[in-house]
Design a protein around this motif. Structure first.
Motif, PDB file in Angstrom:
ATOM      1  N   MET A 193      47.389   1.072  35.518  1.00  0.00           N
ATOM      2  CA  MET A 193      46.433   2.042  34.981  1.00  0.00           C
ATOM      3  C   MET A 193      47.056   3.437  34.975  1.00  0.00           C
ATOM      4  SD  MET A 193      43.899   4.504  35.475  1.00  0.00           S
ATOM      5  CE  MET A 193      43.645   4.714  37.233  1.00  0.00           C
ATOM      6  N   SER A 194      46.849   4.153  33.911  1.00  0.00           N
ATOM      7  CA  SER A 194      47.305   5.544  33.876  1.00  0.00           C
ATOM      8  C   SER A 194      46.132   6.416  33.417  1.00  0.00           C
ATOM      9  CB  SER A 194      48.489   5.680  32.923  1.00  0.00           C
ATOM     10  OG  SER A 194      48.124   5.169  31.661  1.00  0.00           O
ATOM     11  N   TRP A 195      46.337   7.733  33.464  1.00  0.00           N
ATOM     12  CA  TRP A 195      45.286   8.652  33.024  1.00  0.00           C
ATOM     13  C   TRP A 195      45.658   9.280  31.685  1.00  0.00           C
ATOM     14  CZ3 TRP A 195      40.638   8.737  35.193  1.00  0.00           C
ATOM     15  CH2 TRP A 195      40.509   8.255  36.496  1.00  0.00           C
ATOM     16  N   LEU A 196      44.686   9.403  30.820  1.00  0.00           N
ATOM     17  CA  LEU A 196      44.888  10.025  29.512  1.00  0.00           C
ATOM     18  C   LEU A 196      44.055  11.305  29.499  1.00  0.00           C
ATOM     19  CD1 LEU A 196      44.254   6.684  27.576  1.00  0.00           C
ATOM     20  CD2 LEU A 196      46.488   7.707  28.085  1.00  0.00           C
ATOM     21  N   GLU A 197      44.615  12.349  28.891  1.00  0.00           N
ATOM     22  CA  GLU A 197      43.868  13.607  28.883  1.00  0.00           C
ATOM     23  C   GLU A 197      43.121  13.784  27.564  1.00  0.00           C
ATOM     24  OE1 GLU A 197      45.124  17.320  31.051  1.00  0.00           O
ATOM     25  OE2 GLU A 197      45.518  17.870  28.956  1.00  0.00           O
ATOM     26  N   GLY A 198      41.799  13.912  27.668  1.00  0.00           N
ATOM     27  CA  GLY A 198      40.991  14.140  26.485  1.00  0.00           C
ATOM     28  C   GLY A 198      40.478  15.561  26.451  1.00  0.00           C
ATOM     29  N   LYS A 199      39.979  15.957  25.268  1.00  0.00           N
ATOM     30  CA  LYS A 199      39.453  17.315  25.106  1.00  0.00           C
ATOM     31  C   LYS A 199      37.962  17.205  24.768  1.00  0.00           C
ATOM     32  CE  LYS A 199      40.520  21.302  22.262  1.00  0.00           C
ATOM     33  NZ  LYS A 199      41.412  21.726  21.182  1.00  0.00           N
ATOM     34  N   VAL A 200      37.135  17.911  25.516  1.00  0.00           N
ATOM     35  CA  VAL A 200      35.699  17.911  25.236  1.00  0.00           C
ATOM     36  C   VAL A 200      35.463  18.652  23.922  1.00  0.00           C
ATOM     37  CG1 VAL A 200      33.446  18.739  26.052  1.00  0.00           C
ATOM     38  CG2 VAL A 200      35.137  17.863  27.691  1.00  0.00           C
ATOM     39  N   ILE A 201      34.777  18.004  22.981  1.00  0.00           N
ATOM     40  CA  ILE A 201      34.472  18.722  21.731  1.00  0.00           C
ATOM     41  C   ILE A 201      32.995  19.108  21.656  1.00  0.00           C
ATOM     42  CG2 ILE A 201      36.427  17.844  20.405  1.00  0.00           C
ATOM     43  CD1 ILE A 201      34.544  15.845  19.085  1.00  0.00           C
ATOM     44  N   GLU A 202      32.167  18.503  22.503  1.00  0.00           N
ATOM     45  CA  GLU A 202      30.748  18.882  22.538  1.00  0.00           C
ATOM     46  C   GLU A 202      30.150  18.437  23.865  1.00  0.00           C
ATOM     47  OE1 GLU A 202      28.378  16.955  19.506  1.00  0.00           O
ATOM     48  OE2 GLU A 202      26.606  18.145  20.008  1.00  0.00           O
ATOM     49  N   ASN A 203      29.268  19.265  24.411  1.00  0.00           N
ATOM     50  CA  ASN A 203      28.471  18.825  25.561  1.00  0.00           C
ATOM     51  C   ASN A 203      27.017  19.154  25.240  1.00  0.00           C
ATOM     52  OD1 ASN A 203      27.457  17.987  27.973  1.00  0.00           O
ATOM     53  ND2 ASN A 203      28.791  19.251  29.260  1.00  0.00           N
ATOM     54  N   ARG A 204      26.309  18.154  24.758  1.00  0.00           N
ATOM     55  CA  ARG A 204      24.923  18.354  24.338  1.00  0.00           C
ATOM     56  C   ARG A 204      23.986  18.198  25.536  1.00  0.00           C
ATOM     57  NH1 ARG A 204      21.381  15.087  19.736  1.00  0.00           N
ATOM     58  NH2 ARG A 204      19.429  16.048  20.368  1.00  0.00           N
ATOM     59  N   HIS A 205      23.087  19.135  25.720  1.00  0.00           N
ATOM     60  CA  HIS A 205      22.113  19.030  26.803  1.00  0.00           C
ATOM     61  C   HIS A 205      20.752  18.664  26.225  1.00  0.00           C
ATOM     62  CE1 HIS A 205      24.393  20.467  30.387  1.00  0.00           C
ATOM     63  NE2 HIS A 205      25.249  20.637  29.408  1.00  0.00           N
ATOM     64  N   TRP A 206      20.251  17.502  26.644  1.00  0.00           N
ATOM     65  CA  TRP A 206      18.957  17.011  26.156  1.00  0.00           C
ATOM     66  C   TRP A 206      17.825  17.624  26.959  1.00  0.00           C
ATOM     67  CZ3 TRP A 206      19.213  13.322  22.181  1.00  0.00           C
ATOM     68  CH2 TRP A 206      20.435  12.668  22.007  1.00  0.00           C
ATOM     69  N   THR A 207      18.026  17.749  28.272  1.00  0.00           N
ATOM     70  CA  THR A 207      17.062  18.369  29.191  1.00  0.00           C
ATOM     71  C   THR A 207      17.913  19.126  30.215  1.00  0.00           C
ATOM     72  OG1 THR A 207      17.156  16.586  30.829  1.00  0.00           O
ATOM     73  CG2 THR A 207      15.541  16.297  29.054  1.00  0.00           C
TER      74      THR A 207
END
Ligand SMILES: Cc1cc2nc3c(=O)[nH]c(=O)nc-3n(C[C@H](O)[C@H](O)[C@H](O)COP(=O)(O)OP(=O)(O)OC[C@H]3O[C@@H](n4cnc5c(N)ncnc54)[C@H](O)[C@@H]3O)c2cc1C
Ligand SMILES: NC(=O)c1ccc[n+]([C@@H]2O[C@H](COP(=O)([O-])OP(=O)(O)OC[C@H]3O[C@@H](n4cnc5c(N)ncnc54)[C@H](OP(=O)(O)O)[C@@H]3O)[C@@H](O)[C@H]2O)c1
Length: 240
Positions: free
Chosen positions: A1-15
């Motif tokens: 297992m290795s780690w992959l780096e992702g980029k957050v493109i949206e963080n939607r808040h429902w509540t």
């Protein structure tokens, strides 16, 4: 297992406590219904937790749906992530809450509490449920009506969508909890379908107490746990 780096493109808040993270830049192979560990480096340590995919496998942008557990080490930090920030994603998705493990049946019941709806959203956006089952029912049970998330997405599929709200009266939703609604027949009445071993496969996800109580209510109807070596009707995934 290795780690992959992702980029957050949206963080939607429902509540105030429910959020959906969309993450780009990580290519992963998985089956709808599976989960993957996601992580942040906190105080020099990598803190990782499993999260179910909300996106279908064909969508290259990963999506995760979470709740803030106020005293938890990771979820409050995930909720605060902003577009442009980094998230670590493990390279090895896993899990058995997948349709390829299920025997055929007339009706597929997808029963969830809270964030346990996540893997079912991925499953519902693939072709497989519609090819394999005549009826597909999604039940989402939450404390408050404001937590009935992803309604547009759900209503855009052919699923029979039933909601339950336990801590306030809400028009159009059943009151109370899933196990009681199985026991007294109100879930079947609302769906217009029977829960029976001859016709049904049931997948459950979310609160472990719900999984236990619902499995007991289903056992009273003659349904039993599904295992590869001894096929049955109930497949569960516990979130804690
Ligand atoms: C296979 C698997 C898949 C998962 N998928 C998701 C997902 O898609 N979305 C998600 O929000 N969480 C999911 N979880 C739970 C997640 O991994 C974390 O436990 C959660 O985000 C809280 O992390 P934490 O570090 O803040 O607190 P933790 O130390 O991990 O948890 C503290 C306590 O919070 C409660 N808790 C944990 N998760 C939840 C939850 N989802 N809803 C309500 N109470 C909870 C439990 O009482 C738990 O003991 C999954 C867990 C498993 C095992
Ligand atoms: N939901 C929120 O508004 C909110 C806000 C802030 C923080 N949090 C945190 O998130 C965590 C849990 O929140 P959650 O609401 O997403 O999940 P949850 O506690 O699992 O509740 C979701 C649904 O599952 C039901 N349920 C609980 N036990 C059950 C059982 N044994 N059988 C059948 N159904 C059962 C609940 O009914 P009941 O209502 O009858 O219990 C509710 O309808 C907690 O740590 C909480 O502190 C939640």
């Amino acid at each position: 297992m290795s780690w992959l780096e992702g980029k957050v493109i949206e963080n939607r808040h429902w509540t105030g406590s429910l959020f959906s993270l969309r993450v780009a830049g990580v290519g992963l192979k998985f089956e709808a219904g599976q989960f993957v560990r996601i992580a942040l480096d906190i105080g020099g340590e990598r803190v990782a937790r499993p999260f179910s995919f909300v996106n279908p496998p064909a969508d290259p942008v990963l999506e995760f749906y979470g709740v803030v557990v106020p005293e938890g080490p990771l979820s409050p930090r995930l909720a605060r992530l902003r577009a442009g920030e980094r998230l670590q994603v493990a390279s090895n998705p896993a899990g058995f809450l997948v349709l390829s493990e299920l025997p055929d049946a007339e009706t597929l019941w997808l029963l969830s509490t809270g964030t346990g709806i996540a893997p079912f959203l991925s499953i519902l956006r693939t072709e497989t449920p519609w090819q394999r089952f005549r009826n597909v029912v999604l039940v989402h049970a939450v404390r408050h009506a404001g937590e009935l998330v992803y309604q547009d997405l759900i209503k855009g599929t052919n699923v029979k969508y039933l909601t339950m709200v336990s801590r306030e009266a809400h028009q159009g939703s059943l009151p109370g909890r899933i196990p009681a609604a199985i026991g007294d027949g109100s879930l079947e009445a609302a769906a217009g379908l029977r829960i029976a071993p001859e016709t049904s496969q049931v997948m459950l996800c979310g609160n472990p107490a719900m999984l236990k109580d619902a499995a007991a209510a289903l056992a009273a109807r003659g349904l039993r746990k599904h295992r590869r070596r001894s096929p049955g009707h109930i497949t569960v995934e516990s979130f804690w």
